[in-house]
Design a protein around this motif. Structure first.
Motif, PDB file in Angstrom:
ATOM      1  N   SER A   1      22.285  22.261  42.713  1.00  0.00           N
ATOM      2  CA  SER A   1      22.554  23.030  41.505  1.00  0.00           C
ATOM      3  C   SER A   1      23.567  24.138  41.768  1.00  0.00           C
ATOM      4  N   GLU A   2      24.464  24.291  40.794  1.00  0.00           N
ATOM      5  CA  GLU A   2      25.442  25.361  40.787  1.00  0.00           C
ATOM      6  C   GLU A   2      25.936  25.506  39.356  1.00  0.00           C
ATOM      7  N   VAL A   3      26.662  26.560  39.095  1.00  0.00           N
ATOM      8  CA  VAL A   3      27.220  26.746  37.752  1.00  0.00           C
ATOM      9  C   VAL A   3      28.441  25.830  37.622  1.00  0.00           C
ATOM     10  N   ILE A   4      28.396  24.940  36.642  1.00  0.00           N
ATOM     11  CA  ILE A   4      29.493  23.986  36.443  1.00  0.00           C
ATOM     12  C   ILE A   4      29.879  23.963  34.983  1.00  0.00           C
ATOM     13  N   ASP A   5      31.039  23.424  34.725  1.00  0.00           N
ATOM     14  CA  ASP A   5      31.494  23.176  33.364  1.00  0.00           C
ATOM     15  C   ASP A   5      31.068  21.755  33.000  1.00  0.00           C
ATOM     16  N   ALA A   6      30.177  21.637  32.020  1.00  0.00           N
ATOM     17  CA  ALA A   6      29.654  20.315  31.658  1.00  0.00           C
ATOM     18  C   ALA A   6      30.763  19.359  31.252  1.00  0.00           C
ATOM     19  N   ARG A   7      31.894  19.894  30.842  1.00  0.00           N
ATOM     20  CA  ARG A   7      32.996  19.016  30.457  1.00  0.00           C
ATOM     21  C   ARG A   7      33.497  18.193  31.648  1.00  0.00           C
ATOM     22  N   ASP A   8      33.391  18.755  32.872  1.00  0.00           N
ATOM     23  CA  ASP A   8      33.822  18.000  34.050  1.00  0.00           C
ATOM     24  C   ASP A   8      32.939  16.777  34.265  1.00  0.00           C
ATOM     25  N   ALA A   9      31.606  16.955  34.115  1.00  0.00           N
ATOM     26  CA  ALA A   9      30.686  15.821  34.265  1.00  0.00           C
ATOM     27  C   ALA A   9      30.946  14.782  33.185  1.00  0.00           C
ATOM     28  N   LEU A  10      31.217  15.259  31.953  1.00  0.00           N
ATOM     29  CA  LEU A  10      31.509  14.321  30.866  1.00  0.00           C
ATOM     30  C   LEU A  10      32.793  13.542  31.142  1.00  0.00           C
ATOM     31  N   ALA A  11      33.816  14.227  31.658  1.00  0.00           N
ATOM     32  CA  ALA A  11      35.085  13.558  31.937  1.00  0.00           C
ATOM     33  C   ALA A  11      34.910  12.462  32.983  1.00  0.00           C
ATOM     34  N   LYS A  12      34.142  12.762  34.038  1.00  0.00           N
ATOM     35  CA  LYS A  12      33.912  11.751  35.071  1.00  0.00           C
ATOM     36  C   LYS A  12      33.115  10.579  34.512  1.00  0.00           C
ATOM     37  N   ALA A  13      32.124  10.858  33.645  1.00  0.00           N
ATOM     38  CA  ALA A  13      31.320   9.791  33.051  1.00  0.00           C
ATOM     39  C   ALA A  13      32.185   8.898  32.170  1.00  0.00           C
ATOM     40  N   VAL A  14      33.068   9.512  31.372  1.00  0.00           N
ATOM     41  CA  VAL A  14      33.958   8.720  30.511  1.00  0.00           C
ATOM     42  C   VAL A  14      34.868   7.850  31.363  1.00  0.00           C
ATOM     43  N   GLU A  15      35.353   8.404  32.470  1.00  0.00           N
ATOM     44  CA  GLU A  15      36.210   7.632  33.367  1.00  0.00           C
ATOM     45  C   GLU A  15      35.478   6.399  33.903  1.00  0.00           C
ATOM     46  N   ILE A  16      34.180   6.549  34.188  1.00  0.00           N
ATOM     47  CA  ILE A  16      33.373   5.423  34.675  1.00  0.00           C
ATOM     48  C   ILE A  16      33.180   4.377  33.585  1.00  0.00           C
TER      49      ILE A  16
ATOM     50  N   LEU B   1      29.358  26.041  30.186  1.00  0.00           N
ATOM     51  CA  LEU B   1      28.771  26.371  31.474  1.00  0.00           C
ATOM     52  C   LEU B   1      27.269  26.080  31.489  1.00  0.00           C
ATOM     53  N   VAL B   2      26.852  25.288  32.462  1.00  0.00           N
ATOM     54  CA  VAL B   2      25.433  24.996  32.660  1.00  0.00           C
ATOM     55  C   VAL B   2      25.129  25.135  34.141  1.00  0.00           C
ATOM     56  N   HIS B   3      23.858  25.303  34.443  1.00  0.00           N
ATOM     57  CA  HIS B   3      23.414  25.382  35.838  1.00  0.00           C
ATOM     58  C   HIS B   3      22.853  24.014  36.204  1.00  0.00           C
ATOM     59  N   GLY B   4      23.596  23.277  37.050  1.00  0.00           N
ATOM     60  CA  GLY B   4      23.112  21.935  37.338  1.00  0.00           C
ATOM     61  C   GLY B   4      23.882  21.245  38.447  1.00  0.00           C
ATOM     62  N   ASP B   5      23.498  19.981  38.669  1.00  0.00           N
ATOM     63  CA  ASP B   5      24.098  19.126  39.694  1.00  0.00           C
ATOM     64  C   ASP B   5      25.121  18.235  38.993  1.00  0.00           C
ATOM     65  N   GLN B   6      26.406  18.465  39.275  1.00  0.00           N
ATOM     66  CA  GLN B   6      27.446  17.741  38.541  1.00  0.00           C
ATOM     67  C   GLN B   6      27.340  16.235  38.751  1.00  0.00           C
ATOM     68  N   ALA B   7      27.061  15.795  39.962  1.00  0.00           N
ATOM     69  CA  ALA B   7      26.968  14.353  40.228  1.00  0.00           C
ATOM     70  C   ALA B   7      25.842  13.724  39.415  1.00  0.00           C
ATOM     71  N   ARG B   8      24.682  14.414  39.357  1.00  0.00           N
ATOM     72  CA  ARG B   8      23.547  13.854  38.617  1.00  0.00           C
ATOM     73  C   ARG B   8      23.810  13.868  37.107  1.00  0.00           C
ATOM     74  N   LEU B   9      24.437  14.910  36.599  1.00  0.00           N
ATOM     75  CA  LEU B   9      24.746  14.942  35.166  1.00  0.00           C
ATOM     76  C   LEU B   9      25.779  13.872  34.820  1.00  0.00           C
ATOM     77  N   THR B  10      26.739  13.651  35.713  1.00  0.00           N
ATOM     78  CA  THR B  10      27.680  12.545  35.503  1.00  0.00           C
ATOM     79  C   THR B  10      26.929  11.232  35.427  1.00  0.00           C
TER      80      THR B  10
END
Length: 800
Positions: A506-521, A543-552
């Motif tokens: 967990s860390e502070v991330i921009d949820a848009r980054d996880a969404l972008a990676k998911a869309v790419e997949i 901004l959310v507090h979470g694991d970017q890989a898991r949210l992706t």
């Protein structure tokens, strides 16, 4: 007139008459020749029209040097050239460069010119550069004097036939290997007289003969002497030949003289004309089954005695109509009736009057019939009229044909049992079931990873060799292997989450980054099905507090599901809304939707949407369970909604936001991973999976390493006796001496402490990592391992 003049005149008249006759004959011949010429021209025209209209064969003429002189529609369809494009060009344009350089074209014309005809099958090239498998016939064309005036060339596209033939041959080889590898059945062929013609591993295991010992001998060698004297062998072959099949159970003889009880099926084999060419014989050893059946009968007798002696449970049998057929001591103690009083009576006697009038008895039997079992707790009535609270289990009893022959009924008096005790027992059972499930999922993930290891190695080896001819096939296999790896990872994730062993980075991330990676997949799936995808995301950080890989993983899973259950050209959208302290990510589709019975259960483990019989959409039914678990670990929620079947679905993920700014990452130069040949090291690979072992060896050999292999621990120690390894890659799950024990033995060897040991396993839980580390390994790789990870380990300096 003088006699001489008269004679001269007569000769002149005769000569004139002969000249006149010749003129008449020549005129007649000229007329016929003219008529034949007209007919020949007409025939030539018809023939040209026929040839030019043929589309299934390329038919054309070459001049004596091999230049194209004519061109028909079939040639244009096969090869792609129009007549204007090809006439006048040398026919070598249809051949691969390697054939042209080797002089193949000249060789074919030389043979056709010398023998009159040349025929071949081989690869040819179309105008667009693609290749096809062709049957080619070149025939020399000569004039009336025998002078060579050119060649006729007929080409037929046999690509589909070649592919079908190669597939058929591959299937034949697979079937042969299958038969030869079968261990549980003796499968072999007999000639029409009953002599053994083939022999498989199962036959050798059952009967004890090697192939060289038995092939050619009569199959009566497997029969007891009394059966041979009775002519049983001849009867079996005659029966199989007459009706096509003969089956029998009986005693058979092994090479060492011992007997075994066998099921034997003999099938007549006939050629297309119906002529008998032999027999197929399949034998199965049923000795253990017979022994088991005898033991079962003895166990049944003991069980009956046990049931009759049980005092704490009423255990009895009902006939299909619900009348009591048996009665045990526990039934008499709990209900008060003796066997003579109750056998033959309907079991409704044990129910309160209100339940009898409501049809409860019939409902319970109907439920047990339909589902196999019915369980209930409720009030029951004793002979004296008193009531007791009972747990009742009714099970349908069916014969081998599946026909209902009655019901078993087990009743337990729970009146004095405290509810809390039941609750504790139920909780303990549920916990045990969950533990068993988790262990099963972890084991399943490991077992699925094992066969993936050689496949991944093989794919990477193919890529290293640069074989472009199979690039498309390689891409397809690689895509499906990646899908299989994702399924295995999902299984392992479910196991870890349910056991609380998954850690979130967990860390502070921009949820848009996880969404972008998911869309790419997900984009390749959308493109494959030509689906319309729309996305609406705020232009400000989320901004959310979470694991970017898991949210992706969460968002990719939901997008993939949307694509999976939406038809081609369907619509899928993703939009994000900020609601103060939370963000809501909604993924919508206009696919198959869900009805009200599925919606409440859609996030449960192994629950899947509707599948056709072919299971075209596949999946394990664990993806949404993972989604819910990961989202809840992030303090969020996920929900599903649908207006019904074929009305589409919406999945909404809600996550709490944070105002804490993310820590800016340090700027660092990164490099794309590259695969380079490194200085070769001496490497030992130990794995009982031959495919995985040899393929990994090939890969490492391709990178310049000196590699030795062994299938087990003893073999590894023998190799190390003459091979000074610097690195040893050891599979943990070795037969006999496992990887842990082998590591300990290696460390005991002279210089063994200087070998860098790398563990290879299908497990990656923390306890497995700890055990591997404590066993003295220097590194741990998880199957299926990628080449780069192995190379990274070999890039580390050796210990000596």
């Amino acid at each position: 007139m003088a006699p001489a003049d008269t004679e001269l005149r007569e000769h002149a008249d005769a000569l004139q008459r002969d000249i006149d006759r010749r003129i008449d004959v020549e005129q007649t011949l000229a007329d016929k020749l003219d008529e034949a010429t007209h007919k020949s021209a007409a025939a030539d025209a018809l023939f040209r029209m026929l040839v030019e209209s043929v589309t299934d064969y390329a038919i054309f003429l070459l001049d004596t040097r091999g230049y194209v002189a004519t061109w028909n529609a079939g040639a244009q369809r096969f090869k792609g050239y129009t007549p204007d494009e090809i006439i006048g060009r040398h026919f070598s344009v249809f051949y691969p460069d390697t054939d042209v350089r080797s002089g193949k074209c000249e060789h074919e014309l030389e043979i056709a010119g010398r023998t009159g005809r040349f025929e071949e099958q081989g690869w040819r090239v179309r105008k667009d550069g693609t290749q096809f498998w062709a049957n080619v016939i070149i025939t020399s064309v000569r004039d009336g004097t025998g002078t060579l005036v050119g060649f006729a060339k007929v080409t037929r596209d046999l690509t589909e036939r070649k592919v079908a033939y190669e597939r058929h041959m591959a299937d034949e080889e697979k079937f042969r290997l299958l038969i030869e590898s079968v261990q549980d059945y003796a499968i072999f062929l007999l000639d029409p007289q009953g002599h053994v013609a083939t022999w498989n591993a199962g036959a050798e295991r059952f009967k004890g003969y090697h192939a060289a010992e038995i092939i050619g001998r009569h199959f009566s060698v497997f029969y007891p002497e009394e059966d041979i004297r009775a002519g049983k062998c001849e009867i079996e072959l005659e029966g199989a030949a007459r009706v096509g099949r003969f089956e029998d159970d009986g005693w058979r003889i092994r090479k060492d003289g011992t007997r075994f009880w066998a099921n034997v099926v003999i099938t007549a084999l006939r050629d297309p004309t119906g002529t008998l060419i032999g027999f197929g014989k399949v034998t199965r050893d049923l000795t253990e089954r017979i022994r088991a059946e005898e033991e079962r009968r003895a166990a049944d007798a003991r069980f009956r005695q046990l049931v009759e002696s049980v005092r704490d449970y009423a255990i009895f049998i009902l006939d299909p109509t619900g009348r009591v057929a048996t009665w045990n001591g526990g039934a008499q103690r709990i209900k008060g009736y003796t066997a003579d009083e109750i056998i033959g009576s309907h079991f409704s006697r044990f129910y309160p009057e209100v339940d009898v009038r409501a049809g409860k008895c019939e409902m319970e039997l109907e439920g047990a019939t339909r589902t196999g079992r019915y369980e209930d707790e409720g009030w029951r009535v004793r002979k004296d009229g008193s009531m007791f609270w009972a747990n009742v289990v009714i099970s349908a009893i069916r014969n081998d044909a599946g026909e209902l022959i009655g019901f078993s009924k087990v009743t337990r008096d729970l009146t004095d049992r405290r509810a809390s005790e039941e609750d504790r027992a139920a909780r303990a059972a549920a916990e045990q079931a969950n533990k068993t499930k988790d262990e099963f999922l972890a084991m399943l993930g490991h077992e699925l990873r094992n066969p993936l290891a050689p496949i991944v190695s093989a794919l990477q080896l193919i890529k290293l060799r640069g074989d472009t001819k199979t690039a498309r096939e390689h891409e397809i296999i690689e895509r499906h292997v990646r899908h299989m790896i994702r399924l295995v990872d999902d299984l392992l994730d479910i196991s870890r989450i349910s056991q609380g062993k998954i850690d979130l980075q967990s860390e502070v991330i921009d949820a848009r980054d996880a969404l972008a990676k998911a869309v790419e997949i997900a984009i390749p799936m959308f493109e494959k099905k030509s689906q319309n995808f729309e996305i609406e995301v705020p232009q400000v950080p989320l901004l959310v507090h979470g694991d970017q890989a898991r949210l992706t993983q969460v968002f990719a899973n939901l997008l993939n599901n949307a694509s999976k259950y939406t038809a081609e050209h369907g619509n899928i959208s993703l939009d994000v809304r900020s609601t103060g302290d939370h963000i809501a990510i909604a993924i919508r589709d206009n696919g198959i939707g869900m009805d009200t019975t599925l919606l409440p259960r859609v996030f449960e483990l192994f629950v899947q949407c509707y599948q056709d019989l072919d299971r075209a959409e596949g999946g394990l039914g664990i993806g949404l369970t993972l989604v819910r678990s990961i989202v809840e670990r992030h303090g969020g929620t996920v929900s599903a909604s649908s207006s019904g079947l074929n009305q589409g679905s919406t999945f909404t993920v809600t996550l709490p936001t944070t105002r804490v700014k993310p820590i800016a990452p340090e700027i660092a130069t990164t490099f794309a991973p590259t695969v380079e040949k490194r200085t070769g090291h001496r490497v030992l690979i130990v794995d009982d999976n031959e495919d995985a072992r040899l393929l990994l060896a090939d890969v490492l050999d391709a990178f310049g390493h000196e590699v030795m292999t062994a299938p087990d621990g003893l073999g590894a120690l023998e190799v190390l006796a003459g091979f000074e390894a610097q690195y040893a890659i050891l599979d943990i799950g070795l037969p006999g001496m496992d990887g842990y024990e082998l590591a300990a033995e290696v460390r005991k060897l002279a210089g063994g402490d200087k070998i860098r040991l790398i563990a290879l396993s299908g497990y990656e839980q923390s306890k497995d990592k700890a055990q591997i580390a404590s066993a003295g390994f220097d590194a741990h790789l998880v199957k299926p391992v990628e080449v780069q990870r192995v190379l990274d380990q070999l890039a580390l300096p050796p210990l000596r």
